[in-house]
Motif scaffolding. Structure first.
Motif, PDB file in Angstrom:
ATOM      1  N   ALA A 112       0.870  -1.165   0.000  1.00 15.60           N
ATOM      2  CA  ALA A 112       0.000   0.000   0.000  1.00 15.60           C
ATOM      3  C   ALA A 112       0.912   1.221   0.000  1.00 15.60           C
ATOM      4  O   ALA A 112       1.979   1.207   0.618  1.00 15.60           O
ATOM      5  CB  ALA A 112      -0.884   0.011   1.236  1.00 15.60           C
ATOM      6  N   VAL A 113       0.507   2.235  -0.696  1.00 12.00           N
ATOM      7  CA  VAL A 113       1.269   3.477  -0.767  1.00 12.00           C
ATOM      8  C   VAL A 113       0.402   4.591  -0.192  1.00 12.00           C
ATOM      9  O   VAL A 113      -0.759   4.736  -0.574  1.00 12.00           O
ATOM     10  CB  VAL A 113       1.676   3.816  -2.206  1.00 12.00           C
ATOM     11  CG1 VAL A 113       2.515   5.094  -2.236  1.00 12.00           C
ATOM     12  CG2 VAL A 113       2.446   2.660  -2.831  1.00 12.00           C
ATOM     13  N   GLY A 114       0.982   5.325   0.717  1.00 12.72           N
ATOM     14  CA  GLY A 114       0.202   6.358   1.389  1.00 12.72           C
ATOM     15  C   GLY A 114       0.833   7.723   1.303  1.00 12.72           C
ATOM     16  O   GLY A 114       2.055   7.857   1.135  1.00 12.72           O
ATOM     17  N   SER A 145      -4.093   0.698  -2.090  1.00 13.94           N
ATOM     18  CA  SER A 145      -3.509  -0.629  -2.232  1.00 13.94           C
ATOM     19  C   SER A 145      -3.110  -0.820  -3.688  1.00 13.94           C
ATOM     20  O   SER A 145      -3.946  -0.702  -4.582  1.00 13.94           O
ATOM     21  CB  SER A 145      -4.528  -1.705  -1.834  1.00 13.94           C
ATOM     22  OG  SER A 145      -4.086  -2.990  -2.251  1.00 13.94           O
ATOM     23  N   TRP A 146      -1.836  -1.109  -3.905  1.00  9.60           N
ATOM     24  CA  TRP A 146      -1.367  -1.224  -5.285  1.00  9.60           C
ATOM     25  C   TRP A 146      -2.066  -2.355  -6.023  1.00  9.60           C
ATOM     26  O   TRP A 146      -2.412  -2.236  -7.184  1.00  9.60           O
ATOM     27  CB  TRP A 146       0.142  -1.460  -5.304  1.00  9.60           C
ATOM     28  CG  TRP A 146       0.709  -1.348  -6.678  1.00  9.60           C
ATOM     29  CD1 TRP A 146       0.951  -2.349  -7.558  1.00  9.60           C
ATOM     30  CD2 TRP A 146       1.089  -0.131  -7.338  1.00  9.60           C
ATOM     31  NE1 TRP A 146       1.458  -1.843  -8.733  1.00  9.60           N
ATOM     32  CE2 TRP A 146       1.559  -0.484  -8.620  1.00  9.60           C
ATOM     33  CE3 TRP A 146       1.074   1.215  -6.978  1.00  9.60           C
ATOM     34  CZ2 TRP A 146       2.014   0.463  -9.526  1.00  9.60           C
ATOM     35  CZ3 TRP A 146       1.536   2.152  -7.886  1.00  9.60           C
ATOM     36  CH2 TRP A 146       1.996   1.766  -9.138  1.00  9.60           C
ATOM     37  N   ASN A 198      -7.966  -0.400  -3.836  1.00 10.35           N
ATOM     38  CA  ASN A 198      -8.769   0.138  -2.739  1.00 10.35           C
ATOM     39  C   ASN A 198      -8.047   1.318  -2.102  1.00 10.35           C
ATOM     40  O   ASN A 198      -6.817   1.365  -2.079  1.00 10.35           O
ATOM     41  CB  ASN A 198      -9.036  -0.925  -1.694  1.00 10.35           C
ATOM     42  CG  ASN A 198      -9.951  -2.025  -2.215  1.00 10.35           C
ATOM     43  OD1 ASN A 198     -10.721  -1.802  -3.143  1.00 10.35           O
ATOM     44  ND2 ASN A 198      -9.867  -3.192  -1.635  1.00 10.35           N
ATOM     45  N   THR A 199      -8.818   2.243  -1.577  1.00 11.72           N
ATOM     46  CA  THR A 199      -8.228   3.448  -1.000  1.00 11.72           C
ATOM     47  C   THR A 199      -8.784   3.743   0.384  1.00 11.72           C
ATOM     48  O   THR A 199      -9.845   3.250   0.782  1.00 11.72           O
ATOM     49  CB  THR A 199      -8.480   4.670  -1.901  1.00 11.72           C
ATOM     50  OG1 THR A 199      -9.893   4.902  -1.993  1.00 11.72           O
ATOM     51  CG2 THR A 199      -7.899   4.469  -3.288  1.00 11.72           C
ATOM     52  N   ALA A 231       3.446   0.561   3.056  1.00 10.41           N
ATOM     53  CA  ALA A 231       3.074  -0.342   4.147  1.00 10.41           C
ATOM     54  C   ALA A 231       2.722  -1.698   3.546  1.00 10.41           C
ATOM     55  O   ALA A 231       2.366  -1.784   2.367  1.00 10.41           O
ATOM     56  CB  ALA A 231       1.886   0.228   4.917  1.00 10.41           C
ATOM     57  N   PRO A 232       2.779  -2.748   4.350  1.00 12.37           N
ATOM     58  CA  PRO A 232       2.451  -4.076   3.833  1.00 12.37           C
ATOM     59  C   PRO A 232       1.018  -4.180   3.318  1.00 12.37           C
ATOM     60  O   PRO A 232       0.751  -4.865   2.331  1.00 12.37           O
ATOM     61  CB  PRO A 232       2.671  -4.989   5.046  1.00 12.37           C
ATOM     62  CG  PRO A 232       3.644  -4.253   5.888  1.00 12.37           C
ATOM     63  CD  PRO A 232       3.303  -2.804   5.720  1.00 12.37           C
ATOM     64  N   THR A 233       0.099  -3.527   4.015  1.00 13.00           N
ATOM     65  CA  THR A 233      -1.294  -3.531   3.588  1.00 13.00           C
ATOM     66  C   THR A 233      -1.895  -2.162   3.837  1.00 13.00           C
ATOM     67  O   THR A 233      -1.303  -1.321   4.514  1.00 13.00           O
ATOM     68  CB  THR A 233      -2.129  -4.579   4.347  1.00 13.00           C
ATOM     69  OG1 THR A 233      -2.220  -4.171   5.722  1.00 13.00           O
ATOM     70  CG2 THR A 233      -1.505  -5.962   4.267  1.00 13.00           C
ATOM     71  N   LEU A 234      -3.074  -1.988   3.332  1.00 17.34           N
ATOM     72  CA  LEU A 234      -3.759  -0.690   3.449  1.00 17.34           C
ATOM     73  C   LEU A 234      -4.101  -0.353   4.896  1.00 17.34           C
ATOM     74  O   LEU A 234      -4.209   0.814   5.265  1.00 17.34           O
ATOM     75  CB  LEU A 234      -5.037  -0.736   2.607  1.00 17.34           C
ATOM     76  CG  LEU A 234      -5.691   0.587   2.225  1.00 17.34           C
ATOM     77  CD1 LEU A 234      -4.731   1.482   1.471  1.00 17.34           C
ATOM     78  CD2 LEU A 234      -6.944   0.317   1.407  1.00 17.34           C
ATOM     79  N   ILE A 235      -4.274  -1.371   5.735  1.00 18.72           N
ATOM     80  CA  ILE A 235      -4.704  -1.118   7.103  1.00 18.72           C
ATOM     81  C   ILE A 235      -3.658  -1.513   8.146  1.00 18.72           C
ATOM     82  O   ILE A 235      -3.933  -1.485   9.328  1.00 18.72           O
ATOM     83  CB  ILE A 235      -6.010  -1.876   7.403  1.00 18.72           C
ATOM     84  CG1 ILE A 235      -5.813  -3.390   7.201  1.00 18.72           C
ATOM     85  CG2 ILE A 235      -7.133  -1.357   6.520  1.00 18.72           C
ATOM     86  CD1 ILE A 235      -7.001  -4.210   7.645  1.00 18.72           C
ATOM     87  N   SER A 236      -2.446  -1.852   7.694  1.00 16.67           N
ATOM     88  CA  SER A 236      -1.447  -2.334   8.655  1.00 16.67           C
ATOM     89  C   SER A 236      -1.002  -1.252   9.621  1.00 16.67           C
ATOM     90  O   SER A 236      -0.640  -1.527  10.753  1.00 16.67           O
ATOM     91  CB  SER A 236      -0.240  -2.910   7.921  1.00 16.67           C
ATOM     92  OG  SER A 236       0.527  -1.872   7.341  1.00 16.67           O
TER      93      SER A 236
END
Length: 119
Positions: A32-34, A51-52, A56-57, A98-103
């Motif tokens: 995921a890129v933030g 999320s690449w 999802n955003t 990040a590893p995931t969008l919600i990590s």
């Protein structure tokens, strides 16, 4: 590898800017890129993330309806389109992965790019 954020500048209130986040030598494939920002004298705050893999955003309430995050697979770049800018959007904007969008575990911070919105 540090990410590279670019595209900041000086803009009048109501204007637009598009920020870019690139990752030289690596791909965003499984991350995921933030985007985050830090205004003078304030804590760094989350702005928006994508999320690449899924697209999802997540979006902070403060920028909903004004900012849009997107990705370009061919260019391995994430963009933050900022419209209807306000003086309170003035900050240094950073991107991270990040590893995931919600990590919640963000890293590979770049040097940031300064956005200044004049009233």
């Amino acid at each position: 590898v540090q990410l590279q954020a670019s595209g900041g500048g000086l803009v009048q209130a109501g204007g637009s800017l598009r920020l870019s986040c690139a990752a030289p030598g690596r791909t965003f494939n499984s991350y995921a890129v933030g985007w985050f920002r830090q205004a003078p004298g304030k804590e760094r705050e989350f702005v928006e993330a994508i999320s690449w893999s899924s697209g999802n955003t997540r979006t902070a309430n403060s920028v909903k309806g004004r900012f849009t995050i997107s990705r370009d697979n061919a260019k391995n770049t994430v963009y933050l389109q900022m419209n209807s800018l306000k003086p309170e959007d003035t900050a240094v904007y950073y991107c991270a992965v990040a590893p995931t969008l919600i990590s919640g575990v963000w890293g590979s911070w770049g040097q940031g790019t300064l956005v200044t919105v004049s009233s």
